[in-house]
Enzyme design. Structure first.
Site, PDB file in Angstrom:
ATOM      1  N   GLU A 185       1.344   1.738  -4.024  1.00  0.00           N
ATOM      2  CA  GLU A 185       1.598   0.353  -3.612  1.00  0.00           C
ATOM      3  C   GLU A 185       2.355  -0.418  -4.709  1.00  0.00           C
ATOM      4  OE1 GLU A 185      -1.960  -0.590  -0.466  1.00  0.00           O
ATOM      5  OE2 GLU A 185      -2.435  -0.908  -2.578  1.00  0.00           O
ATOM      6  N   GLU A 266      -1.987   4.770   4.581  1.00  0.00           N
ATOM      7  CA  GLU A 266      -3.300   4.130   4.644  1.00  0.00           C
ATOM      8  C   GLU A 266      -3.402   3.329   5.935  1.00  0.00           C
ATOM      9  OE1 GLU A 266      -4.506   1.848   1.268  1.00  0.00           O
ATOM     10  OE2 GLU A 266      -3.946   3.392  -0.190  1.00  0.00           O
TER      11      GLU A 266
END
EC number: 3.2.1.23
Length: 653
Positions: A185, A266
């Site tokens: 991320e 995710e």
């Protein structure tokens, strides 16, 4: 003739039957593995959050749901707990049994699952410091998650070891690993004044190439929020992280990278809890709807989390909900990482599990052998055990192996201990002796406490116990700056002042400056009536197994409302070792230690009220249960057959 499950090939037989010539490919609008079409049905399971004797059970349950892949992070702070000291399962640290990542990979392959590795070096994961070892903070002006040479020197040393271990487990070498994620991320570091460091991403890629990594490299972010800020489109496949609206995220991915597969790295099956919040759950029908839309798109998916786990000991992370580094917006995570996942913290099936099995059966065109669904792990509610012994804080401080003298208060990380790696976890006690304290004196702690402090004078507790969430707004906790407390109503001579500070977990997510997470007292001095106190005696309380198991001199427990920090001992005698939960509803704030292993934190403010105790942590016969409570004593330690959560609590005791 009907095809039976037993006559079907395993996933490995299906994808490697003619020999292995190539790995996972994203060179077209769909994935291929060894030149055969594949949709990735993956779930997150963190080997460091699940007791190793249960790895096979959880992995088989995943495969039985129809998954063909498992995803895991790799926590740097566990594998290099001290500077230059590594543990991959045999180095003698308290967590060593969790750290044989090679055994985990072998077990996953034996259970017919491919593996997506997310080695970091930053992993977030609601894990302490985002997986970074706290000794990095000792490096002056280090800039983590950038191409800063100081930071990269340590990353390079760690990755050269880690990746060399993982390389032999790559799919094209006959192993289970089909992909590696680069950083994590990284687009979320983008903010006014800072552009994510693409040189850093290139350096991580080169480290992987230098260590023989040949499988597919990926990054993960929210494409609608961050675009390509956290990736290098020429080198990495970009994947998406989200809870809902999969079409928006996947459409954006297709816009950012043409003719590539779409994947949710995710898809959040639930969420995690901070202390003092309500327990998070995700509606099952909503989960079903979004997963169905992901697979229908069509997209590959990694469900985060698929197996709920546990933030053992002091290893939970935290969030900062502002852009400050002053700690006022600090939010520590609970010990439980159940996540409302398809498989619970203790491995039980949920309705989400059944939904996953149904949807994969519906969408997966590749038929392979699926194992029979394993039976559930037995649980029991053991009878309550009586507290037999007590050690007050002063008793504990006499046994601390290494102490320090300092003119001023110091953070945990700067203490010259653990091979000059500092103190990572637990508590730190700052003591001042032979103080003459006039009546109605005011103690002031400059800056913010990191993260809570208990104040004692001559062994007597001054703080009020933490029984309401609103108490976090008062003295003793991270939200106040320059907090004060009145010490006494009468003159004191030759007094001893103790300040016990707990590290509730370092921040695991945010902008780069939010990773300056020192713990203890370090933002300023400690003042008595506006005069700074000097010459402190500092005691690190790490609760390492070797120390805890050597404690002696237990006294009969003193039953009074607020004796202050003390360690309590009980013995659980069992004939059968089965999973259970330690019920801490009647206690206030502290930690539980079982047979020397720190199980985790508890707090009456909730939401978590029980601690998962796997049966494999117990032994037949006597098991030592220790409770370190900051405020109260209780007559017994209770157990529960399942987890308990407090949805809203405003009571006092």
């Amino acid at each position: 003739m009907a095809v039976t499950n037993a006559s079907l090939p395993t996933s490995y037989e299906y994808y490697t039957g003619g020999g292995i010539t190539s790995g996972l490919s994203a060179n077209q609008s769909y994935f291929t593995l060894n030149n055969q079409n594949i949709t990735l049905y993956s779930g997150a399971m963190h080997y460091f959050r699940v007791p190793p004797p249960y790895w096979r059970d959880r992995l088989r349950k995943m495969r039985a749901a129809g998954l063909n892949t498992v995803e895991t992070y790799v926590p740097w702070n566990l594998h290099e707990p001290a500077n230059g000291y590594f543990d991959f399962g045999s180095a003698g640290t308290d967590m060593q049994e969790f750290l044989d990542v090679r055994k985990f990979l072998k077990t996953a392959q034996e259970e017919d699952l491919f593996v997506i590795m997310r080695p970091g070096p930053y992993i977030c994961s609601e894990w302490e410091f985002g997986g970074f070892p706290s000794w990095l903070l000792r490096q002056k002006d280090i800039k983590v998650r950038t191409s800063d040479p100081v930071y990269m020197k340590f990353v390079t040393r760690y990755f050269n070891l880690l990746l060399s271990l993982l390389a032999i487990f790559q799919f094209t070498r006959g192993g289970p690993i089909i992909a590696f994620q680069v950083e994590n991320e990284y687009g979320s570091t983008e903010k006014p004044g800072f552009v994510p460091d693409k040189v850093y991403l290139k350096q991580l890629r080169q480290l992987m190439l230098n260590n023989g990594i040949v499988e597919l490299l990926v990054t993960s972010d929210s494409p609608t929020m961050h675009g390509t800020a956290g990736t290098l489109p020429e080198y990495f496949l970009q994947t998406a992280n989200f809870a809902s609206e999969p079409e928006d995220e996947f459409n954006k991915l297709k816009e950012l990278q043409t003719n590539k597969p779409t994947m949710a790295m995710e898809f959040w099956t639930g969420w995690f809890d901070h202390w003092s919040e309500e327990h998070h759950t995700r509606n099952d029908d909503d989960f079903y709807d979004v997963l169905n839309r992901i697979l229908k798109y069509p997209g590959s998916v990694n469900m985060y989390m698929f197996v709920g786990g546990t933030n053992w000991g002091f290893l939970n992370g935290a969030n900062l909900n502002n852009e400050e580094t002053d700690n006022s917006g600090y939010q520590p995570d609970t010990t439980s990482y159940d996540y409302d996942a398809p498989l619970t913290e203790n491995g039980d099936y949920t309705m989400k599990y059944l939904m996953v099995k149904e949807l994969i059966t519906k969408y997966n065109k590749v038929r392979t052998r699926i194992p029979q669904t394993p039976s559930i792990t037995p649980r029991r509610k053991y009878s309550a055990v009586v507290v037999q012994g007590q050690l007050l804080l002063n008793d504990l401080l006499r046994t601390v192996p290494v102490t320090f003298q300092s003119p001023s208060v110091l953070s945990m990380e700067t203490l010259p201990m653990n091979n000059l790696s500092g103190q990572s976890y637990g508590y730190i006690v700052y003591r001042m002796t032979n103080l003459d304290i006039p009546a109605n004196s005011i103690l002031k702690i400059s800056g913010h406490v990191c993260d809570s402090v208990v104040v004692l004078v001559d062994g007597f507790l001054l703080n009020k116990p933490l029984t309401r969430s609103s108490d976090l707004d008062g003295f003793g906790y991270w939200r106040l700056k320059d907090s004060t407390i009145t010490i006494n109503s009468q003159n004191l001579t030759g007094a001893t002042l103790d300040l016990m500070v707990e590290n509730w977990g370092r921040n695991n997510f945010g902008y780069l400056e939010q990773f300056n997470q020192f713990k203890g007292l370090w933002q300023g001095g400690v003042f008595l009536n506006d005069v700074e106190l000097q010459n402190w005696h500092i005691f690190p309380l790490e609760f390492k197994k070797s120390w805890t198991q050597s404690l002696k001199g237990w006294r009969t427990p003193v039953r009074r409302w607020a004796p202050g920090p003390a360690l309590y001992k009980a013995v659980l005698d069992v004939d059968v070792t089965e999973d259970t939960f330690v019920d801490m509803e009647k206690w206030v704030k502290g930690i539980v230690v079982v047979n020397g292993f720190v199980l985790g934190r508890y707090a009456r403010i909730g939401p978590q009220q029980t601690l998962y105790l796997p049966g494999v942590f117990l032994k037949k016969g006597n098991n030592t249960i220790l409770v370190f409570d900051h405020f109260v004593t209780r007559a017994e330690v209770k157990f529960s057959e399942g987890p308990k959560y407090r949805t809203k609590y405003r009571g006092s005791n």
